[in-house]
Design a protein around this motif. Structure first.
Motif, PDB file in Angstrom:
ATOM      1  N   ILE A 147       0.827  -1.211   0.000  1.00 26.20           N
ATOM      2  CA  ILE A 147       0.000   0.000   0.000  1.00 26.20           C
ATOM      3  C   ILE A 147       0.864   1.265   0.000  1.00 26.20           C
ATOM      4  N   SER A 148       2.034   1.193   0.598  1.00 24.60           N
ATOM      5  CA  SER A 148       2.896   2.397   0.624  1.00 24.60           C
ATOM      6  C   SER A 148       3.379   2.776  -0.780  1.00 24.60           C
ATOM      7  N   SER A 149       3.218   1.850  -1.752  1.00 24.43           N
ATOM      8  CA  SER A 149       3.644   2.167  -3.126  1.00 24.43           C
ATOM      9  C   SER A 149       2.546   2.881  -3.894  1.00 24.43           C
ATOM     10  N   TRP A 150       1.409   3.065  -3.270  1.00 25.25           N
ATOM     11  CA  TRP A 150       0.252   3.619  -3.975  1.00 25.25           C
ATOM     12  C   TRP A 150      -0.353   4.769  -3.169  1.00 25.25           C
ATOM     13  N   PRO A 151       0.142   6.003  -3.383  1.00 17.24           N
ATOM     14  CA  PRO A 151      -0.266   7.136  -2.548  1.00 17.24           C
ATOM     15  C   PRO A 151      -1.756   7.460  -2.623  1.00 17.24           C
ATOM     16  N   ALA A 152      -2.398   7.082  -3.719  1.00 17.35           N
ATOM     17  CA  ALA A 152      -3.825   7.423  -3.844  1.00 17.35           C
ATOM     18  C   ALA A 152      -4.709   6.498  -3.014  1.00 17.35           C
ATOM     19  N   GLU A 171      -7.383  -8.814   7.801  1.00 21.11           N
ATOM     20  CA  GLU A 171      -6.892  -9.306   9.072  1.00 21.11           C
ATOM     21  C   GLU A 171      -6.718 -10.820   9.055  1.00 21.11           C
ATOM     22  N   ALA A 172      -7.631 -11.473   8.318  1.00 28.97           N
ATOM     23  CA  ALA A 172      -7.601 -12.928   8.277  1.00 28.97           C
ATOM     24  C   ALA A 172      -6.384 -13.445   7.500  1.00 28.97           C
ATOM     25  N   ASP A 173      -5.795 -12.566   6.692  1.00 29.24           N
ATOM     26  CA  ASP A 173      -4.691 -13.015   5.838  1.00 29.24           C
ATOM     27  C   ASP A 173      -3.363 -12.881   6.567  1.00 29.24           C
ATOM     28  N   ASP A 174      -3.055 -13.811   7.403  1.00 39.04           N
ATOM     29  CA  ASP A 174      -1.825 -13.713   8.175  1.00 39.04           C
ATOM     30  C   ASP A 174      -0.739 -14.547   7.509  1.00 39.04           C
ATOM     31  N   TYR A 175      -0.076 -13.933   6.548  1.00 39.46           N
ATOM     32  CA  TYR A 175       0.944 -14.671   5.805  1.00 39.46           C
ATOM     33  C   TYR A 175       2.301 -13.970   5.908  1.00 39.46           C
ATOM     34  N   GLY A 176       2.529 -13.268   6.971  1.00 37.24           N
ATOM     35  CA  GLY A 176       3.836 -12.659   7.189  1.00 37.24           C
ATOM     36  C   GLY A 176       4.119 -11.439   6.328  1.00 37.24           C
ATOM     37  N   LYS A 177       3.181 -10.533   6.258  1.00 36.51           N
ATOM     38  CA  LYS A 177       3.374  -9.365   5.390  1.00 36.51           C
ATOM     39  C   LYS A 177       4.217  -8.281   6.060  1.00 36.51           C
ATOM     40  N   ASP A 178       4.716  -7.336   5.227  1.00 37.45           N
ATOM     41  CA  ASP A 178       5.596  -6.277   5.702  1.00 37.45           C
ATOM     42  C   ASP A 178       4.860  -5.233   6.533  1.00 37.45           C
ATOM     43  N   ASP A 179       3.613  -4.972   6.155  1.00 41.00           N
ATOM     44  CA  ASP A 179       2.878  -3.855   6.730  1.00 41.00           C
ATOM     45  C   ASP A 179       1.445  -4.367   6.956  1.00 41.00           C
ATOM     46  N   VAL A 180       0.882  -4.111   8.121  1.00 42.36           N
ATOM     47  CA  VAL A 180      -0.448  -4.668   8.416  1.00 42.36           C
ATOM     48  C   VAL A 180      -1.507  -4.215   7.413  1.00 42.36           C
ATOM     49  N   ARG A 181      -1.273  -3.049   6.770  1.00 48.58           N
ATOM     50  CA  ARG A 181      -2.286  -2.554   5.829  1.00 48.58           C
ATOM     51  C   ARG A 181      -2.276  -3.325   4.521  1.00 48.58           C
ATOM     52  N   ASP A 182      -1.165  -3.960   4.194  1.00 50.57           N
ATOM     53  CA  ASP A 182      -1.040  -4.627   2.908  1.00 50.57           C
ATOM     54  C   ASP A 182      -2.037  -5.784   2.798  1.00 50.57           C
ATOM     55  N   PHE A 183      -2.517  -5.994   1.581  1.00 49.60           N
ATOM     56  CA  PHE A 183      -3.533  -7.055   1.421  1.00 49.60           C
ATOM     57  C   PHE A 183      -3.021  -8.144   0.486  1.00 49.60           C
ATOM     58  N   ALA A 184      -3.566  -9.335   0.675  1.00 49.61           N
ATOM     59  CA  ALA A 184      -3.091 -10.507  -0.061  1.00 49.61           C
ATOM     60  C   ALA A 184      -3.599 -10.498  -1.496  1.00 49.61           C
ATOM     61  N   LEU A 185      -2.676 -10.671  -2.440  1.00 46.80           N
ATOM     62  CA  LEU A 185      -3.049 -10.882  -3.838  1.00 46.80           C
ATOM     63  C   LEU A 185      -3.070 -12.378  -4.132  1.00 46.80           C
ATOM     64  N   TRP A 186      -2.150 -13.085  -3.492  1.00 42.93           N
ATOM     65  CA  TRP A 186      -1.978 -14.515  -3.731  1.00 42.93           C
ATOM     66  C   TRP A 186      -1.643 -15.175  -2.403  1.00 42.93           C
ATOM     67  N   LYS A 187      -2.349 -16.267  -2.108  1.00 45.86           N
ATOM     68  CA  LYS A 187      -2.121 -16.968  -0.848  1.00 45.86           C
ATOM     69  C   LYS A 187      -1.399 -18.276  -1.142  1.00 45.86           C
ATOM     70  N   ALA A 188      -0.236 -18.437  -0.527  1.00 47.27           N
ATOM     71  CA  ALA A 188       0.568 -19.641  -0.774  1.00 47.27           C
ATOM     72  C   ALA A 188      -0.230 -20.897  -0.418  1.00 47.27           C
ATOM     73  N   ALA A 189       0.084 -21.970  -1.131  1.00 46.45           N
ATOM     74  CA  ALA A 189      -0.621 -23.237  -0.897  1.00 46.45           C
ATOM     75  C   ALA A 189      -0.444 -23.669   0.558  1.00 46.45           C
ATOM     76  N   LYS A 190      -1.533 -24.173   1.123  1.00 41.68           N
ATOM     77  CA  LYS A 190      -1.499 -24.691   2.489  1.00 41.68           C
ATOM     78  C   LYS A 190      -2.105 -26.086   2.461  1.00 41.68           C
ATOM     79  N   GLU A 238     -11.554  -0.305  -2.734  1.00 43.47           N
ATOM     80  CA  GLU A 238     -10.322   0.467  -2.580  1.00 43.47           C
ATOM     81  C   GLU A 238      -9.143  -0.351  -3.108  1.00 43.47           C
ATOM     82  N   ASP A 239      -9.129  -1.623  -2.775  1.00 45.95           N
ATOM     83  CA  ASP A 239      -8.044  -2.512  -3.210  1.00 45.95           C
ATOM     84  C   ASP A 239      -8.112  -2.759  -4.717  1.00 45.95           C
ATOM     85  N   GLU A 240      -9.323  -2.888  -5.243  1.00 46.21           N
ATOM     86  CA  GLU A 240      -9.471  -3.067  -6.692  1.00 46.21           C
ATOM     87  C   GLU A 240      -8.860  -1.888  -7.453  1.00 46.21           C
TER      88      GLU A 240
END
Ligand SMILES: [Zn+2]
Length: 468
Positions: A147-152, A171-190, A238-240
């Motif tokens: 999200i920090s790469s997208w000022p708008a 919040e449900a996407d707990d995959y070790g992201k850099d910033d809590v605001r960032d959202f998942a585009l792709w979820k690794a296989a589990k 917003e994410d779209e």
């Protein structure tokens, strides 16, 4: 064209000018097919239906795309609980959704793309975001939007990006992201979750990326209108915007339209509140699908719709009034000169109806214009102040305006098989003063779902609402 819509992003009401002259491209966020669809969802779908119908009534070409989310946490959980596959579960609920929307007269979207059939479109979009530095991989192979790469970010929801609250889906996407605001585009296989082997690694798509990928695949990188419920503004839409515009460098959507909530018993209608009204259940209980449709469209989309115990009864009464005037006009015969006032009256009605819808789809005002016509027509019928051809002209207008509303029965499919012959036989019986025969034929017609009434214009018939 004069249609003005209120765009959520700019906050302005402005004329709709399609990117391609004469062709309006619309994307609506559709259902997640993990269970039955409730009437709150349908309020949002039917508002888009009214928009599509009105544009077509205005002579525009419309391409309407509504996505089907057929992979997400709830689908995975429900399939696991039932011991079935996500494909079987989502196929089943997709069929139910199609049956529900057909029942309430929703125009079938031109494309109903399924997320699992667009994995390639999503991975190529994610690859572009990785290449441009708007996305990053985590150790487990998941991919997040930075999200920090997208000022708008935050413009649609009018949020300060620095103070963003984390949405529940994020919040449900707990995959070790850099910033809590960032959202998942792709979820690794589990283990135990469905996954796809792709060029960006094994896994499954996040929810937001599917709408960007599928809308742009079917409508182009920029299109005219995107609709959804107001609960989708943040974070979904917003994410779209962020991931689409970061990838293409173009404006994603011309006009954002958001439908307010349906409130049941005063609270926002949502599964977590537990006050669910499912379309299929309501129809199975004998609720008229046309009354349900009317109840869901009659309040302007940007106002909350309070759904109470009286809502369906009021809608049913409105439908009944429309049916009665249609029946009366269909049967009306009066040998007299046409009234020159009628043409002007019909033009004024059509203009008022269109002016209301041109004003950001003000359906309640359009319905008021329609019922002014009904009231006046009923008076003229009672006073025998219409000619046969004037009655025909009013009927024609009602049917034409109903192309937008979709609440009258179709003239072509009106009479069930065999009913026309019975009506004819009954007219003959009455002409021959065979009252017993006439009554028997009335009962036979009732078993076919046709109610008959005798008037000075002869028999009038109307369809009885199906019991279920
Ligand atoms: Zn969506």
């Amino acid at each position: 064209m004069a249609l003005e819509l209120r765009d959520t992003l700019s906050g302005e009401q402005r004329p709709l000018v399609p990117l391609e002259a004469g062709h309006v491209r619309i994307y609506s966020c559709g259902p997640t097919v993990y269970g039955p669809t409730h009437i709150g969802n349908f309020r949002s779908f039917l508002f888009a239906d009214i928009l599509v119908r009105y544009l077509r009534y205005r002579g525009l070409r419309v391409t309407w795309v509504m996505n089907i989310t057929d992979v997400d946490d709830r689908i995975i959980a429900n399939a696991a609980a039932e011991g079935t596959t996500i494909a079987e579960l989502s196929d089943r609920w997709l069929e139910q959704f199609k049956a529900d929307f057909a029942a309430v007269g929703m125009t079938p979207p031109d494309v109903l793309p399924r997320a699992t059939e667009h994995i390639d479109a999503m991975t190529s979009l994610i690859q572009t975001l990785l290449d441009k530095g708007n996305a990053y991989r985590t150790d487990d192979g998941s991919v997040f939007f930075r999200i920090s790469s997208w000022p708008a970010y935050g413009r649609l929801a009018r949020l300060d990006p620095e103070q963003l609250q984390v949405g529940e889906r994020v919040e449900a996407d707990d995959y070790g992201k850099d910033d809590v605001r960032d959202f998942a585009l792709w979820k690794a296989a589990k283990p135990g979750e469905p996954s796809w082997d792709t060029s960006i690694g094994p896994g499954r798509p996040g929810w937001h990326i599917e709408c960007s990928a599928m809308s742009m695949r079917h409508l182009g990188t920029s299109f005219d209108i995107h609709t959804g419920g107001i609960d989708l503004i943040f974070p979904h839409h917003e994410d779209e915007i962020a991931q689409s515009e970061a990838a293409t460098g173009q404006t994603f959507v011309g006009t954002w339209l958001h439908c307010d909530h349906l409130r049941l018993g005063g609270a926002k209608m949502a599964r977590r509140v537990g006050n669910i009204a499912r379309v299929a259940d309501l129809l199975a209980e004998g609720v008229s699908p046309r009354a349900l449709r009317y109840a869901l469209i009659r309040v302007n989309y940007r106002q909350a719709l309070e759904y109470t115990e009286d809502t369906l009864a009021e809608a049913g009464a409105a439908i009944e009034r429309l049916d009665q005037v249609v029946t009366a006009l269909s049967a009306y015969v009066e040998d007299r000169a046409d009234d020159p006032e009628i043409a002007a009256f019909l033009t004024a009605t059509r203009e008022a109806f269109e002016a209301a819808l041109d004003d950001d789809l003000n359906v309640s005002k359009a319905l008021a214009a329609l019922f002014d016509l009904v009231r006046d027509t009923n008076r003229r019928i009672a006073d025998r102040r219409l000619s046969t051809s004037d009655a025909g002209r009013i009927l024609e207008l009602l049917r034409d305006l109903d192309r937008v509303l979709g609440v009258l029965t179709e003239a072509s499919e009106a009479l069930p098989a065999g009913a026309a012959a019975l009506l004819e036989a009954r007219a003959a019986a009455r002409a021959g003063r065979d009252w017993a025969g006439s009554d028997r034929l009335r009962d036979e017609l009732a078993t076919l779902g046709v109610a008959v009434e005798d008037t000075r214009d002869g028999q009038r018939w109307r369809l009885l609402e199906p019991v279920s």
